[in-house]
Motif scaffolding. Structure first.
Motif, mmCIF file in Angstrom:
data_model
loop_
_atom_site.group_PDB
_atom_site.id
_atom_site.type_symbol
_atom_site.label_atom_id
_atom_site.label_comp_id
_atom_site.label_asym_id
_atom_site.label_seq_id
_atom_site.Cartn_x
_atom_site.Cartn_y
_atom_site.Cartn_z
ATOM 1 N N GLY A 286 -11.736 -18.390 -23.978
ATOM 2 C CA GLY A 286 -10.861 -19.541 -23.807
ATOM 3 C C GLY A 286 -9.553 -19.271 -23.096
ATOM 4 O O GLY A 286 -8.738 -20.185 -22.936
ATOM 5 N N HIS A 287 -9.322 -18.051 -22.638
ATOM 6 C CA HIS A 287 -8.060 -17.687 -21.989
ATOM 7 C C HIS A 287 -8.304 -17.242 -20.551
ATOM 8 O O HIS A 287 -9.230 -16.453 -20.290
ATOM 9 C CB HIS A 287 -7.371 -16.556 -22.762
ATOM 10 N N VAL A 288 -7.494 -17.730 -19.647
ATOM 11 C CA VAL A 288 -7.601 -17.307 -18.255
ATOM 12 C C VAL A 288 -7.173 -15.848 -18.152
ATOM 13 O O VAL A 288 -6.081 -15.476 -18.591
ATOM 14 C CB VAL A 288 -6.727 -18.188 -17.338
ATOM 15 N N ILE A 289 -8.053 -15.035 -17.570
ATOM 16 C CA ILE A 289 -7.714 -13.610 -17.451
ATOM 17 C C ILE A 289 -7.604 -13.155 -15.996
ATOM 18 O O ILE A 289 -7.033 -12.096 -15.734
ATOM 19 C CB ILE A 289 -8.735 -12.719 -18.199
ATOM 20 N N THR A 290 -8.143 -13.935 -15.054
ATOM 21 C CA THR A 290 -8.057 -13.521 -13.661
ATOM 22 C C THR A 290 -8.388 -14.702 -12.756
ATOM 23 O O THR A 290 -9.099 -15.629 -13.160
ATOM 24 C CB THR A 290 -9.009 -12.335 -13.374
ATOM 25 N N ARG A 291 -7.875 -14.632 -11.520
ATOM 26 C CA ARG A 291 -8.125 -15.687 -10.528
ATOM 27 C C ARG A 291 -8.508 -15.035 -9.195
ATOM 28 O O ARG A 291 -7.681 -14.898 -8.293
ATOM 29 C CB ARG A 291 -6.883 -16.561 -10.353
ATOM 30 N N PRO A 292 -9.760 -14.648 -9.035
ATOM 31 C CA PRO A 292 -10.176 -13.958 -7.804
ATOM 32 C C PRO A 292 -10.244 -14.913 -6.605
ATOM 33 O O PRO A 292 -10.775 -16.018 -6.721
ATOM 34 C CB PRO A 292 -11.564 -13.420 -8.153
ATOM 35 N N PHE A 358 -14.242 -4.004 -22.848
ATOM 36 C CA PHE A 358 -15.447 -4.649 -22.351
ATOM 37 C C PHE A 358 -15.793 -5.779 -23.312
ATOM 38 O O PHE A 358 -15.057 -6.026 -24.275
ATOM 39 C CB PHE A 358 -16.575 -3.631 -22.191
ATOM 40 N N LEU A 359 -16.882 -6.489 -23.054
ATOM 41 C CA LEU A 359 -17.175 -7.710 -23.801
ATOM 42 C C LEU A 359 -17.695 -7.411 -25.203
ATOM 43 O O LEU A 359 -18.481 -6.481 -25.415
ATOM 44 C CB LEU A 359 -18.202 -8.547 -23.045
ATOM 45 N N ALA A 360 -17.251 -8.245 -26.163
ATOM 46 C CA ALA A 360 -17.714 -8.161 -27.544
ATOM 47 C C ALA A 360 -18.767 -9.235 -27.788
ATOM 48 O O ALA A 360 -18.815 -10.259 -27.089
ATOM 49 C CB ALA A 360 -16.536 -8.358 -28.500
ATOM 50 N N ASP A 361 -19.603 -9.034 -28.786
ATOM 51 C CA ASP A 361 -20.560 -10.068 -29.169
ATOM 52 C C ASP A 361 -19.795 -11.346 -29.523
ATOM 53 O O ASP A 361 -18.765 -11.299 -30.204
ATOM 54 C CB ASP A 361 -21.380 -9.614 -30.381
ATOM 55 N N GLY A 362 -20.310 -12.465 -29.072
ATOM 56 C CA GLY A 362 -19.657 -13.746 -29.311
ATOM 57 C C GLY A 362 -18.682 -14.162 -28.232
ATOM 58 O O GLY A 362 -18.265 -15.323 -28.202
ATOM 59 N N ASP A 363 -18.306 -13.248 -27.347
ATOM 60 C CA ASP A 363 -17.397 -13.605 -26.253
ATOM 61 C C ASP A 363 -18.082 -14.587 -25.303
ATOM 62 O O ASP A 363 -19.253 -14.418 -24.950
ATOM 63 C CB ASP A 363 -16.988 -12.362 -25.458
ATOM 64 N N GLU A 364 -17.329 -15.595 -24.877
ATOM 65 C CA GLU A 364 -17.805 -16.517 -23.853
ATOM 66 C C GLU A 364 -17.008 -16.304 -22.579
ATOM 67 O O GLU A 364 -15.776 -16.315 -22.598
ATOM 68 C CB GLU A 364 -17.677 -17.974 -24.290
ATOM 69 N N VAL A 365 -17.715 -16.105 -21.479
ATOM 70 C CA VAL A 365 -17.102 -15.958 -20.160
ATOM 71 C C VAL A 365 -17.434 -17.213 -19.355
ATOM 72 O O VAL A 365 -18.598 -17.621 -19.283
ATOM 73 C CB VAL A 365 -17.626 -14.712 -19.427
ATOM 74 N N THR A 387 -22.433 -16.858 -23.155
ATOM 75 C CA THR A 387 -21.930 -16.257 -24.375
ATOM 76 C C THR A 387 -22.775 -15.047 -24.727
ATOM 77 O O THR A 387 -24.010 -15.082 -24.637
ATOM 78 C CB THR A 387 -21.965 -17.276 -25.530
ATOM 79 N N VAL A 388 -22.109 -13.970 -25.112
ATOM 80 C CA VAL A 388 -22.798 -12.720 -25.428
ATOM 81 C C VAL A 388 -23.435 -12.813 -26.811
ATOM 82 O O VAL A 388 -22.744 -13.053 -27.814
ATOM 83 C CB VAL A 388 -21.833 -11.525 -25.364
ATOM 84 N N ALA A 389 -24.747 -12.627 -26.870
ATOM 85 C CA ALA A 389 -25.475 -12.576 -28.145
ATOM 86 C C ALA A 389 -25.723 -11.114 -28.521
ATOM 87 O O ALA A 389 -25.841 -10.256 -27.648
ATOM 88 C CB ALA A 389 -26.806 -13.330 -28.024
ATOM 89 N N PRO A 390 -25.815 -10.820 -29.818
ATOM 90 C CA PRO A 390 -26.027 -9.424 -30.233
ATOM 91 C C PRO A 390 -27.334 -8.867 -29.691
ATOM 92 O O PRO A 390 -28.295 -9.593 -29.423
ATOM 93 C CB PRO A 390 -26.052 -9.516 -31.756
ATOM 94 N N ALA A 391 -27.383 -7.554 -29.546
ATOM 95 C CA ALA A 391 -28.593 -6.884 -29.076
ATOM 96 C C ALA A 391 -29.732 -7.072 -30.076
ATOM 97 O O ALA A 391 -29.514 -7.219 -31.289
ATOM 98 C CB ALA A 391 -28.317 -5.399 -28.894
ATOM 99 N N ARG A 392 -30.945 -7.084 -29.561
ATOM 100 C CA ARG A 392 -32.135 -7.110 -30.420
ATOM 101 C C ARG A 392 -32.565 -5.676 -30.645
ATOM 102 O O ARG A 392 -33.086 -5.024 -29.750
ATOM 103 C CB ARG A 392 -33.247 -7.902 -29.741
ATOM 104 N N THR A 393 -32.331 -5.174 -31.835
ATOM 105 C CA THR A 393 -32.601 -3.760 -32.113
ATOM 106 C C THR A 393 -33.778 -3.621 -33.050
ATOM 107 O O THR A 393 -34.126 -4.550 -33.769
ATOM 108 C CB THR A 393 -31.355 -3.098 -32.739
#
Length: 393
Positions: A286-292, A358-365, A387-393
């Motif tokens: 939800g936060h702007v981190i860069t403007r390429p 780097f990205l955490a589980d649950g992060d939305e880009v 949105t990053v979902a947890p790995a299937r282990t």
């Protein structure tokens, strides 16, 4: 209902195409207009336009294969109808539709066309060597990706597992999941094997533009990229926007590419308006981190297509080629966490105090973009979110 301001990012200048359905119904070609989706096939059939069947869905490929004359005719007819007397019954609020992958992707190629990104990566991974490899300013470098894992915006991205060093080879979920903010180009008109596409013929083959997130597992990528290019570190997912903006909508965004300090071979020579002034914005949690800024790309899309086909490799309708990470000269213009955190050395602090390397589980880009339109307005390119979902282990 349709009293849009002249400079609305999804007004009469944009008219991007997508594939939508309502309530689990059939997939149809839609056109975004403001906060609504227009059923393009229904309009065409009501008015008996000759190309109505090209708009029936469930993908854009038939329309894309029809070529520039048909693309221009469809766009002109839609604009005339929207200006004259649009029927509200043929529009559905955007919030009430499901959006789908707009293109049946034939092949996928990802380039490495931003000088700043290439320099940053070189300084990170080769601190004692030259930032750029010796071939970088002579040709657009790229790799072939996996068409089958191109997904539409909104699709969750499962954290991949694979092999990487720690310091010996280990197997498990990536610890360095990253995004890459990119712009992609969708091919409409195919070529025969052995045929080459000249820089000047770019508009005759490319239908439109999408936003791309080339998700990357940096630890897997680093271990496998010796000596060949990206493989499992990239192939698990590539997200694209649900809307394909016609190339014609970017007429006012054409600009000169950056000055080049090394001559190129004749087949890569382009003109003074081969660049595109597209402004990207990336938000994380939800936060702007860069403007390429896409306008800084050293290698233009037309050069990328010319190089892709110079050996006689054929194009197919639905081919997707992406720019590579878009990174500008300033730190707040870098298009990946690899750069923003300098490979994890300098964590990024979000406004709420959370830190990311780097990205955490649950992060939305979410990647969005606009480009200049007529009369000082802006044209919207939609968005690509995941949105990053947890790995299937």
């Amino acid at each position: 209902m349709f009293d849009l301001a002249p400079d609305h990012p999804f007004g009469i200048t944009a008219l991007p195409y997508g594939i939508f359905s309502v309530g689990g119904g059939p997939r149809r070609v839609g056109v975004r207009y403001g906060g609504y989706v227009l059923d393009a096939c229904a309009v065409a059939r009501r008015l008996r336009w000759s190309y109505a069947d090209l708009l029936a869905g469930p993908v854009l490929n038939p329309l894309m294969a029809a070529g520039p004359d048909v693309w221009a005719a469809v766009r002109a007819d839609l604009r005339d109808w929207l200006v004259a007397d649009p029927d509200p019954a043929l529009f559905t609020p955007l919030r009430d539709v499901d959006l789908h992958l707009p293109v049946e992707v034939a092949d996928y190629v990802d380039f490495y066309a931003a000088e700043q990104h290439a320099v940053n990566a070189g300084r990170i991974f080769r601190p004692d060597g030259p930032a750029l490899p010796p071939n970088w300013k002579h040709l657009p470098l790229g790799y072939h990706g996996r068409a089958g894992t191109v997904v539409v915006s909104g699709t969750p991205v499962t954290r991949p597992v694979g092999q990487f060093r720690d310091p010996d080879p280990v197997f498990g979920p990536t610890r360095r999941l990253d995004f890459e903010a990119e712009v992609g180009f969708v091919v409409g008109v195919p070529t025969a094997p052995g045929e080459r596409v000249a820089v000047a013929d770019f508009d005759a083959h490319v239908f439109g533009v999408v936003l791309v997130n080339d998700w990357s597992a940096r630890d897997i990528q680093r271990w496998e990229t010796a000596p060949l290019g990206p493989f499992l570190g990239k192939s698990f997912a590539t997200s694209i926007s649900a809307w394909v903006l016609p190339l014609a909508a970017l007429d006012h965004a054409r600009v000169a590419p950056p000055a080049r300090d090394m001559p190129v071979l004749p087949y890569l020579s382009d003109d003074a308006r081969a660049g595109l002034d597209i402004a990207l914005t990336v938000t994380l949690a939800g936060h702007v981190i860069t403007r390429p800024p896409f306008g800084v790309m050293y290698w233009t899309p037309a050069q990328q297509l010319a190089h892709l086909t110079v050996n006689g490799a054929s194009l197919r309708t639905g081919d997707l080629f992406a720019s590579g990470t878009v990174s500008g000269p300033d730190r707040d213009q870098w298009g990946s966490l690899l750069e923003l955190s300098w490979n994890g050395r300098d964590p990024l602090t979000l406004p709420g105090g959370e830190r990311r390397t780097f990205l955490a589980d649950g992060d939305e880009v979410v990647i969005t973009a606009t480009a200049p339109g007529p009369d000082g307005g802006r044209v919207g390119l939609g968005e690509v979110r995941g949105t990053v979902a947890p790995a299937r282990t």
